[in-house]
Write a protein that holds these residues in place. Structure first.
Motif, PDB file in Angstrom:
ATOM      1  N   PRO A  23       0.832  -1.211   0.000  1.00 39.03           N
ATOM      2  CA  PRO A  23       0.000   0.000   0.000  1.00 39.03           C
ATOM      3  C   PRO A  23       0.860   1.253   0.000  1.00 39.03           C
ATOM      4  CG  PRO A  23      -0.797  -1.583   1.617  1.00 39.03           C
ATOM      5  CD  PRO A  23       0.515  -2.107   1.122  1.00 39.03           C
ATOM      6  N   LYS A  24       0.286   2.367  -0.412  1.00 37.08           N
ATOM      7  CA  LYS A  24       0.996   3.636  -0.499  1.00 37.08           C
ATOM      8  C   LYS A  24       1.573   4.046   0.854  1.00 37.08           C
ATOM      9  CE  LYS A  24       0.415   8.429  -2.083  1.00 37.08           C
ATOM     10  NZ  LYS A  24      -0.548   9.436  -2.592  1.00 37.08           N
ATOM     11  N   ASN A  25       2.804   4.554   0.841  1.00 37.84           N
ATOM     12  CA  ASN A  25       3.503   5.056   2.038  1.00 37.84           C
ATOM     13  C   ASN A  25       3.822   3.977   3.078  1.00 37.84           C
ATOM     14  OD1 ASN A  25       3.540   7.749   1.129  1.00 37.84           O
ATOM     15  ND2 ASN A  25       1.498   8.131   1.963  1.00 37.84           N
ATOM     16  N   GLN A  26       3.732   2.714   2.686  1.00 37.49           N
ATOM     17  CA  GLN A  26       3.956   1.641   3.664  1.00 37.49           C
ATOM     18  C   GLN A  26       5.415   1.574   4.111  1.00 37.49           C
ATOM     19  OE1 GLN A  26       1.328   0.110   4.764  1.00 37.49           O
ATOM     20  NE2 GLN A  26       2.255  -1.329   6.167  1.00 37.49           N
ATOM     21  N   VAL A  27       6.342   2.028   3.285  1.00 38.11           N
ATOM     22  CA  VAL A  27       7.762   1.958   3.648  1.00 38.11           C
ATOM     23  C   VAL A  27       8.353   3.334   3.965  1.00 38.11           C
ATOM     24  CG1 VAL A  27       8.113  -0.136   2.296  1.00 38.11           C
ATOM     25  CG2 VAL A  27       8.538   2.089   1.234  1.00 38.11           C
ATOM     26  N   SER A  28       7.500   4.344   4.158  1.00 38.98           N
ATOM     27  CA  SER A  28       8.006   5.678   4.500  1.00 38.98           C
ATOM     28  C   SER A  28       8.716   5.679   5.847  1.00 38.98           C
ATOM     29  CB  SER A  28       6.847   6.685   4.525  1.00 38.98           C
ATOM     30  OG  SER A  28       6.288   6.835   3.230  1.00 38.98           O
ATOM     31  N   ASP A  29       8.259   4.796   6.757  1.00 42.25           N
ATOM     32  CA  ASP A  29       8.869   4.667   8.081  1.00 42.25           C
ATOM     33  C   ASP A  29       9.273   3.216   8.298  1.00 42.25           C
ATOM     34  OD1 ASP A  29       8.325   7.374   9.662  1.00 42.25           O
ATOM     35  OD2 ASP A  29       6.560   6.931   8.447  1.00 42.25           O
ATOM     36  N   ASP A  30      10.108   2.983   9.323  1.00 41.27           N
ATOM     37  CA  ASP A  30      10.509   1.617   9.631  1.00 41.27           C
ATOM     38  C   ASP A  30       9.364   0.804  10.219  1.00 41.27           C
ATOM     39  OD1 ASP A  30      13.156   1.727   8.731  1.00 41.27           O
ATOM     40  OD2 ASP A  30      13.805   2.707  10.565  1.00 41.27           O
ATOM     41  N   CYS A  31       8.488   1.481  10.975  1.00 46.70           N
ATOM     42  CA  CYS A  31       7.358   0.797  11.611  1.00 46.70           C
ATOM     43  C   CYS A  31       6.135   0.802  10.710  1.00 46.70           C
ATOM     44  CB  CYS A  31       6.990   1.490  12.925  1.00 46.70           C
ATOM     45  SG  CYS A  31       7.998   0.985  14.313  1.00 46.70           S
ATOM     46  N   ALA A  32       5.355  -0.268  10.788  1.00 44.69           N
ATOM     47  CA  ALA A  32       4.043  -0.309  10.150  1.00 44.69           C
ATOM     48  C   ALA A  32       2.992   0.065  11.177  1.00 44.69           C
ATOM     49  CB  ALA A  32       3.761  -1.702   9.598  1.00 44.69           C
ATOM     50  N   PHE A  33       1.991   0.828  10.763  1.00 51.13           N
ATOM     51  CA  PHE A  33       0.903   1.258  11.643  1.00 51.13           C
ATOM     52  C   PHE A  33      -0.328   0.411  11.343  1.00 51.13           C
ATOM     53  CE2 PHE A  33      -2.922   3.997  12.072  1.00 51.13           C
ATOM     54  CZ  PHE A  33      -2.892   4.197  13.445  1.00 51.13           C
ATOM     55  N   ILE A  34      -0.918  -0.169  12.380  1.00 51.22           N
ATOM     56  CA  ILE A  34      -2.097  -1.022  12.219  1.00 51.22           C
ATOM     57  C   ILE A  34      -3.245  -0.423  13.025  1.00 51.22           C
ATOM     58  CG2 ILE A  34      -3.068  -3.328  12.550  1.00 51.22           C
ATOM     59  CD1 ILE A  34      -0.219  -4.418  12.440  1.00 51.22           C
ATOM     60  N   LYS A  35      -4.304  -0.034  12.330  1.00 45.94           N
ATOM     61  CA  LYS A  35      -5.467   0.534  13.005  1.00 45.94           C
ATOM     62  C   LYS A  35      -6.392  -0.599  13.422  1.00 45.94           C
ATOM     63  CE  LYS A  35      -8.910   4.206  12.509  1.00 45.94           C
ATOM     64  NZ  LYS A  35      -8.386   4.960  13.658  1.00 45.94           N
ATOM     65  N   ALA A  36      -6.523  -0.791  14.716  1.00 47.99           N
ATOM     66  CA  ALA A  36      -7.366  -1.849  15.264  1.00 47.99           C
ATOM     67  C   ALA A  36      -8.586  -1.245  15.953  1.00 47.99           C
ATOM     68  CB  ALA A  36      -6.570  -2.702  16.251  1.00 47.99           C
ATOM     69  N   LYS A  37      -9.548  -2.083  16.327  1.00 44.78           N
ATOM     70  CA  LYS A  37     -10.808  -1.609  16.905  1.00 44.78           C
ATOM     71  C   LYS A  37     -10.602  -0.947  18.259  1.00 44.78           C
ATOM     72  CE  LYS A  37     -15.510  -3.101  18.009  1.00 44.78           C
ATOM     73  NZ  LYS A  37     -16.472  -4.227  18.019  1.00 44.78           N
ATOM     74  N   ASN A  38      -9.837  -1.582  19.121  1.00 42.89           N
ATOM     75  CA  ASN A  38      -9.685  -1.082  20.482  1.00 42.89           C
ATOM     76  C   ASN A  38      -8.386  -0.304  20.718  1.00 42.89           C
ATOM     77  OD1 ASN A  38     -12.144  -2.219  21.369  1.00 42.89           O
ATOM     78  ND2 ASN A  38     -11.157  -4.222  21.555  1.00 42.89           N
ATOM     79  N   LYS A  39      -7.342  -0.602  19.945  1.00 37.06           N
ATOM     80  CA  LYS A  39      -6.084   0.119  20.104  1.00 37.06           C
ATOM     81  C   LYS A  39      -5.316   0.085  18.789  1.00 37.06           C
ATOM     82  CE  LYS A  39      -4.652  -2.489  23.447  1.00 37.06           C
ATOM     83  NZ  LYS A  39      -3.818  -3.077  24.528  1.00 37.06           N
ATOM     84  N   ASN A  40      -4.569   1.141  18.537  1.00 32.33           N
ATOM     85  CA  ASN A  40      -3.751   1.204  17.335  1.00 32.33           C
ATOM     86  C   ASN A  40      -2.360   0.674  17.648  1.00 32.33           C
ATOM     87  OD1 ASN A  40      -5.827   2.390  15.821  1.00 32.33           O
ATOM     88  ND2 ASN A  40      -5.276   4.431  16.560  1.00 32.33           N
ATOM     89  N   LEU A  41      -1.848  -0.156  16.761  1.00 33.63           N
ATOM     90  CA  LEU A  41      -0.596  -0.856  17.015  1.00 33.63           C
ATOM     91  C   LEU A  41       0.512  -0.414  16.076  1.00 33.63           C
ATOM     92  CD1 LEU A  41      -1.993  -4.486  17.440  1.00 33.63           C
ATOM     93  CD2 LEU A  41      -1.496  -2.818  19.241  1.00 33.63           C
ATOM     94  N   LEU A  42       1.741  -0.566  16.549  1.00 35.91           N
ATOM     95  CA  LEU A  42       2.934  -0.393  15.737  1.00 35.91           C
ATOM     96  C   LEU A  42       3.648  -1.738  15.670  1.00 35.91           C
ATOM     97  CD1 LEU A  42       4.197   2.957  17.281  1.00 35.91           C
ATOM     98  CD2 LEU A  42       3.411   2.679  14.917  1.00 35.91           C
ATOM     99  N   ILE A  43       4.150  -2.084  14.504  1.00 35.66           N
ATOM    100  CA  ILE A  43       4.874  -3.348  14.353  1.00 35.66           C
ATOM    101  C   ILE A  43       6.147  -3.097  13.563  1.00 35.66           C
ATOM    102  CG2 ILE A  43       3.516  -3.944  12.293  1.00 35.66           C
ATOM    103  CD1 ILE A  43       3.836  -6.891  13.138  1.00 35.66           C
ATOM    104  N   ASN A  44       7.236  -3.693  14.030  1.00 38.93           N
ATOM    105  CA  ASN A  44       8.537  -3.465  13.393  1.00 38.93           C
ATOM    106  C   ASN A  44       9.348  -4.756  13.369  1.00 38.93           C
ATOM    107  OD1 ASN A  44      10.732  -1.431  12.536  1.00 38.93           O
ATOM    108  ND2 ASN A  44      11.741  -2.623  14.112  1.00 38.93           N
ATOM    109  N   THR A  45      10.077  -4.969  12.285  1.00 39.23           N
ATOM    110  CA  THR A  45      10.956  -6.129  12.170  1.00 39.23           C
ATOM    111  C   THR A  45      12.364  -5.691  11.813  1.00 39.23           C
ATOM    112  OG1 THR A  45       9.150  -7.570  11.443  1.00 39.23           O
ATOM    113  CG2 THR A  45      11.392  -8.302  10.961  1.00 39.23           C
TER     114      THR A  45
END
Length: 328
Positions: A23-45
């Motif tokens: 998806p667009k802008n997915q690699v702009s940062d090292d972390c991926a942003f995941i919008k979840a129902k109860n909390k928004n998450l960051l994931i990094n490898t």
């Protein structure tokens, strides 16, 4: 047909091409942003590969474990993480690896998690010719998103801590022979070894950003870490935000015993693995933060203009001829 090898196109071009599959802008940062129902998450490898990132001659398994966590947590912090949830570990090792090496590695991982927060959530093991520690870290997105593409013209550029120490620590561990006129102080040696082996990061950074905020309607600021070196961090911010960075060389913070000279400028700006934060804020917000935290330093500002990093008050005319670290 001519083959394009990774060593020819380089790491940044590889990432740019891989972005076409995402998806667009997915690699702009090292972390991926995941919008979840109860909390928004960051994931990094991040992955540490034997003879690329480490070897047994320069760093212990205990410290490799710490650094594996630190390099992941640093990306979470520089994206605005408010809480570390945990890590998944992909471990690749030769079959003749000593169990005590594995034990020390995981002990180091747990020591880091005790310090930064989070747990080992699981993972996978496999055999391979060289050791690889691939770690995925999860965290909770905080109130303000920190992103590379959010710097703005006329904002002040700031950095936490000082740079170049991890590079020097590696050189000391590698028994690099320095010029005969260079005498490293005990303070500089100890600081460099500490930063190379067990970087502490800035886990309370987001709280200080929120505490000093002058306008609560601002929900995003420009930020990254200096894992690939201070210069690359500045270039990444300028590139993603489409700005020109002006850096005042005279303001850049250095260890009090840091040697002078062009080579030492190269170590400082292009060394990497310091995991300090580099970011920008409006002037009033920046002043509040500078008063709150004396370890943060103003080093420049952004302007409208072509993407670039420029230095003023710098006598080293060859500084920009250096290149940042590339995995290929």
């Amino acid at each position: 047909m001519h083959k394009e090898l990774l060593e020819d196109i380089g790491e940044k071009e590889l990432i740019k091409r891989l972005a076409e599959f995402m998806p667009k802008n997915q690699v702009s940062d090292d972390c991926a942003f995941i919008k979840a129902k109860n909390k928004n998450l960051l994931i990094n490898t991040d992955s540490l590969v034997e003879n690329i990132h480490f070897n047994d001659d320069t760093i212990s398994a205990l410290d490799i474990g710490w650094k594996a966590v630190a390099c992941n947590v640093s990306d979470l912090i520089s994206s605005g993480c408010s809480k570390i949830i945990g890590v998944n570990i992909g471990l690749v090792v030769p079959s003749k690896t000593d169990w005590l090496w594995i034990k020390d590695l995981y002990t180091g991982i747990n020591l880091a998690l005790d310090y930064f927060g989070g747990l080992i959530l699981g993972g996978d093991c496999s055999v391979g010719k060289e050791k690889v520690i691939s770690m995925t870290a999860l965290g909770k997105q905080g109130e303000i998103k920190l992103r590379r593409n959010s710097c703005k013209p006329n904002e002040i550029i700031l950095t936490t801590g000082i740079h170049g120490l991890s590079k020097l620590g590696l050189m000391i561990k590698s028994k690099t022979i320095f010029d005969s006129d260079i005498a490293l102080s005990h303070s500089l040696i100890n600081s460099s070894l500490q930063q190379f082996c067990r970087p502490k990061l800035k886990p309370k950074f987001l709280k200080k950003i929120l505490k000093t905020r002058t306008n609560k309607s601002i929900k995003m600021i420009g930020c990254t870490d200096s894992s690939d070196g201070l210069f690359q961090a500045l270039l990444d911010l300028a590139t993603e935000s489409n700005c020109k960075a002006i850096i005042d060389y005279a303001k850049v913070p250095k260890h009090k015993n840091w040697p002078t000279g062009n080579k030492w400028d190269e170590y400082y700006f292009f060394g990497g693995e310091d995991y300090e934060l580099v970011f920008s804020l409006p002037r009033k917000w920046a002043n509040n933060l500078l008063n709150e935290d004396q370890t943060i330093t103003e080093i420049g500002y952004f302007l409208e203009g072509d993407v670039s990093v420029n230095f003023k008050n710098c006598d080293n005319k060859n500084l920009l001829k250096n290149k940042s670290f590339s995995h290929f």
